[in-house]
Write a protein that holds these residues in place. Structure first.
Motif, mmCIF file in Angstrom:
data_model
loop_
_atom_site.group_PDB
_atom_site.id
_atom_site.type_symbol
_atom_site.label_atom_id
_atom_site.label_comp_id
_atom_site.label_asym_id
_atom_site.label_seq_id
_atom_site.Cartn_x
_atom_site.Cartn_y
_atom_site.Cartn_z
ATOM 1 N N TRP A 196 0.834 -1.202 0.000
ATOM 2 C CA TRP A 196 0.000 0.000 0.000
ATOM 3 C C TRP A 196 0.865 1.247 0.000
ATOM 4 O O TRP A 196 2.005 1.218 0.460
ATOM 5 N N SER A 197 0.286 2.333 -0.455
ATOM 6 C CA SER A 197 0.857 3.653 -0.257
ATOM 7 C C SER A 197 -0.206 4.470 0.456
ATOM 8 O O SER A 197 -1.352 4.549 0.002
ATOM 9 N N ILE A 198 0.168 5.053 1.577
ATOM 10 C CA ILE A 198 -0.763 5.829 2.387
ATOM 11 C C ILE A 198 -0.357 7.290 2.263
ATOM 12 O O ILE A 198 0.832 7.635 2.304
ATOM 13 N N ASN A 199 -1.345 8.162 2.131
ATOM 14 C CA ASN A 199 -1.080 9.588 1.997
ATOM 15 C C ASN A 199 -0.714 10.162 3.363
ATOM 16 O O ASN A 199 -1.536 10.151 4.287
ATOM 17 N N LEU A 200 0.512 10.647 3.501
ATOM 18 C CA LEU A 200 0.966 11.254 4.747
ATOM 19 C C LEU A 200 -0.020 12.309 5.230
ATOM 20 O O LEU A 200 -0.250 12.456 6.438
ATOM 21 N N ASN A 201 -0.632 13.036 4.314
ATOM 22 C CA ASN A 201 -1.587 14.091 4.665
ATOM 23 C C ASN A 201 -2.858 13.554 5.315
ATOM 24 O O ASN A 201 -3.621 14.323 5.897
ATOM 25 N N CYS A 202 -3.103 12.251 5.203
ATOM 26 C CA CYS A 202 -4.330 11.649 5.740
ATOM 27 C C CYS A 202 -4.097 10.873 7.027
ATOM 28 O O CYS A 202 -5.032 10.282 7.581
ATOM 29 N N ILE A 203 -2.871 10.867 7.525
ATOM 30 C CA ILE A 203 -2.554 10.192 8.784
ATOM 31 C C ILE A 203 -2.738 11.184 9.932
ATOM 32 O O ILE A 203 -2.252 12.316 9.865
ATOM 33 N N ASN A 204 -3.411 10.733 10.975
ATOM 34 C CA ASN A 204 -3.616 11.564 12.160
ATOM 35 C C ASN A 204 -2.249 11.974 12.716
ATOM 36 O O ASN A 204 -1.436 11.111 13.047
ATOM 37 N N PRO A 205 -1.974 13.271 12.848
ATOM 38 C CA PRO A 205 -0.643 13.707 13.289
ATOM 39 C C PRO A 205 -0.325 13.401 14.755
ATOM 40 O O PRO A 205 0.823 13.514 15.170
ATOM 41 N N ALA A 206 -1.302 12.980 15.543
ATOM 42 C CA ALA A 206 -1.086 12.745 16.974
ATOM 43 C C ALA A 206 -0.024 11.683 17.255
ATOM 44 O O ALA A 206 0.645 11.740 18.285
ATOM 45 N N THR A 207 0.155 10.727 16.365
ATOM 46 C CA THR A 207 1.125 9.647 16.586
ATOM 47 C C THR A 207 2.409 9.819 15.787
ATOM 48 O O THR A 207 3.293 8.969 15.846
ATOM 49 N N ILE A 208 2.532 10.903 15.055
ATOM 50 C CA ILE A 208 3.728 11.167 14.247
ATOM 51 C C ILE A 208 4.656 12.080 15.050
ATOM 52 O O ILE A 208 4.285 13.213 15.371
ATOM 53 N N THR A 209 5.852 11.591 15.375
ATOM 54 C CA THR A 209 6.812 12.438 16.081
ATOM 55 C C THR A 209 7.558 13.349 15.110
ATOM 56 O O THR A 209 7.911 14.476 15.453
ATOM 57 N N SER A 210 7.800 12.844 13.901
ATOM 58 C CA SER A 210 8.472 13.621 12.867
ATOM 59 C C SER A 210 8.290 12.898 11.538
ATOM 60 O O SER A 210 7.908 11.732 11.502
ATOM 61 N N SER A 211 8.565 13.621 10.466
ATOM 62 C CA SER A 211 8.508 13.002 9.140
ATOM 63 C C SER A 211 9.599 13.606 8.271
ATOM 64 O O SER A 211 10.013 14.741 8.470
ATOM 65 N N GLU A 212 10.042 12.793 7.343
ATOM 66 C CA GLU A 212 11.058 13.209 6.379
ATOM 67 C C GLU A 212 10.511 12.901 4.999
ATOM 68 O O GLU A 212 10.151 11.759 4.711
ATOM 69 N N VAL A 213 10.422 13.927 4.157
ATOM 70 C CA VAL A 213 9.844 13.760 2.831
ATOM 71 C C VAL A 213 10.928 13.932 1.777
ATOM 72 O O VAL A 213 11.523 15.003 1.659
ATOM 73 N N GLY A 214 11.178 12.857 1.050
ATOM 74 C CA GLY A 214 12.126 12.895 -0.060
ATOM 75 C C GLY A 214 11.376 13.057 -1.371
ATOM 76 O O GLY A 214 10.148 13.089 -1.403
ATOM 77 N N GLU A 215 12.099 13.142 -2.443
ATOM 78 C CA GLU A 215 11.498 13.341 -3.765
ATOM 79 C C GLU A 215 11.628 12.078 -4.611
ATOM 80 O O GLU A 215 12.614 11.352 -4.516
ATOM 81 N N PHE A 216 10.611 11.829 -5.434
ATOM 82 C CA PHE A 216 10.643 10.734 -6.399
ATOM 83 C C PHE A 216 10.218 11.295 -7.750
ATOM 84 O O PHE A 216 9.195 11.978 -7.853
ATOM 85 N N ASP A 217 10.983 11.006 -8.790
ATOM 86 C CA ASP A 217 10.697 11.509 -10.136
ATOM 87 C C ASP A 217 9.727 10.579 -10.854
ATOM 88 O O ASP A 217 10.097 9.834 -11.748
ATOM 89 N N GLY A 218 8.472 10.619 -10.440
ATOM 90 C CA GLY A 218 7.431 9.785 -11.048
ATOM 91 C C GLY A 218 7.068 10.205 -12.454
ATOM 92 O O GLY A 218 6.495 9.425 -13.210
ATOM 93 N N ALA A 219 7.387 11.437 -12.830
ATOM 94 C CA ALA A 219 7.140 11.876 -14.204
ATOM 95 C C ALA A 219 8.008 11.082 -15.175
ATOM 96 O O ALA A 219 7.682 10.958 -16.352
ATOM 97 N N ASN A 220 9.108 10.546 -14.667
ATOM 98 C CA ASN A 220 10.011 9.684 -15.434
ATOM 99 C C ASN A 220 10.096 8.331 -14.724
ATOM 100 O O ASN A 220 11.177 7.852 -14.373
ATOM 101 N N TRP A 221 8.931 7.732 -14.508
ATOM 102 C CA TRP A 221 8.770 6.537 -13.682
ATOM 103 C C TRP A 221 9.711 5.410 -14.061
ATOM 104 O O TRP A 221 10.392 4.849 -13.208
ATOM 105 N N GLU A 222 9.761 5.047 -15.315
ATOM 106 C CA GLU A 222 10.567 3.911 -15.761
ATOM 107 C C GLU A 222 12.049 4.099 -15.429
ATOM 108 O O GLU A 222 12.721 3.142 -15.035
ATOM 109 N N GLY A 223 12.540 5.296 -15.549
ATOM 110 C CA GLY A 223 13.945 5.555 -15.262
ATOM 111 C C GLY A 223 14.245 5.791 -13.797
ATOM 112 O O GLY A 223 15.411 5.791 -13.390
ATOM 113 N N SER A 224 13.207 5.972 -12.987
ATOM 114 C CA SER A 224 13.399 6.304 -11.569
ATOM 115 C C SER A 224 12.973 5.227 -10.593
ATOM 116 O O SER A 224 13.314 5.303 -9.411
#
Length: 126
Positions: A93-121
């Protein structure tokens, strides 16, 4: 699952809810493909065992495009995509970070993925 907490979340109207067993510090990916860019989806990947739909399964509608592999699941009432089965992780599964209740999240780190060039990435997600 040592070091994991049970996160909860759901769609905007509350008709669809879920639980996710994951660390309190969440690692996520922002994707620049057409659908993720337009919906603001930030990916937190999970296995089938780590994720459970707790309510509203009958309130989900399915959308597929391109290869038809990814199962984009939206709430029929509010239109929010809280989670889906991604092409990159078809047995999980992929869960949308924006839809997770923030009460249990101490911190988050968001990296980038080049999905516009999916096959190469895609190798950067595995």
């Amino acid at each position: 699952m040592s070091g994991h907490v049970t996160h909860t979340g759901g769609c905007h109207c509350g008709a669809v809810t879920f639980e996710l067993d994951a660390p309190a510090h969440l690692e996520a990916k922002r994707c620049n493909c057409s659908i993720c860019s337009m919906t603001g989806f930030i990916h937190v990947f999970a296995t089938k065992a780590e994720f459970r739909i707790t309510a509203g399964k009958v309130n989900l509608t399915d959308y597929r495009f391109n290869t038809g592999t990814a199962r984009h699941l939206f709430c029929k009432t509010c239109g929010v995509k809280s989670f889906y089965v991604p092409r990159s992780h078809p047995n999980g599964w992929s869960i949308n970070l924006n839809c997770i209740n923030p009460a249990t999240i101490t911190s988050s780190e968001v990296g980038e993925f080049d999905g516009a060039n999916w096959e190469g990435s895609i190798h950067t997600l595995r």
